[in-house]
Design a protein around this motif. Structure first.
Motif: not given
Length: 185
Positions: A4-27
């Motif tokens: 699953i490829q996720c396109f992340l828009i306006d990442n909120d650094p307070a919740i580390q959304f990008q890191d959480a998605i990548r840790q789950l193994g998503y692109r």
């Protein structure tokens, strides 16, 4: 890596959304990529999920979200401080839990994929119905102009289509376009 490829828009650094998605193994592809990602030679992948995360819904971030959706329609998963009105496939409320994020991303992609399959099937069925109407009109013209029954009119359309290696609906369209039917004017 999950497929699953996720396109992340306006990442909120307070919740580390990008890191959480990548840790789950998503692109992950970022709407505003880093300098390293901008210089990468790889082509951007078509997203399976549009993930939106921002402390507040800013106009530029929403514009990016709408533009991304119009380029490649995909389900929208939003992480928000509170439930908001909108058309997101799912809202994740803070604090972000990885196991819930994983389920939501997968379910959003699966549901959207099924919705797209059904939309395509619906479109094909509508086209079949329209084609059928055209064939029925052409049969009616053949029955009237050649004084034949419905079965013979159908077989005539079928024979011409086979001998010309074209679809029966295309034969019917030719008949309709070359015949002035008094009923249609």
């Amino acid at each position: 890596m999950k497929n699953i490829q996720c396109f992340l828009i306006d990442n909120d650094p307070a919740i580390q959304f990008q890191d959480a998605i990548r840790q789950l193994g998503y692109r992950v592809t970022l709407a505003k990529p880093t300098a390293d990602e901008r210089t990468s030679d790889s082509k951007p992948e078509i997203p399976d999920v549009l993930a939106f995360s921002a402390p507040v819904a800013s106009q530029p971030a929403l514009r990016d979200l709408v533009a991304a959706y119009h380029r490649h329609p995909a389900p929208i998963v939003a992480v928000a401080p509170q439930q908001a009105d909108g058309s997101a496939a799912a809202f994740l409320l803070r604090p972000l839990q990885n196991n819930r994020l994983d389920r939501v991303l997968q379910e959003a992609a699966d549901c959207f994929s099924e919705s797209e399959r059904l939309r395509q099937e619906n479109q094909e069925l509508r086209q079949c119905l329209e084609d059928r109407k055209i064939i029925e009109k052409a049969k009616g013209i053949l029955m009237k102009t050649r004084n034949i029954d419905e079965n013979r009119a159908f077989h005539h359309l079928q024979h011409v289509a086979r001998s010309q290696s074209i679809k029966m609906v295309d034969v019917a369209r030719v008949i309709l376009s070359t015949t002035l039917d008094p009923v249609d004017g």
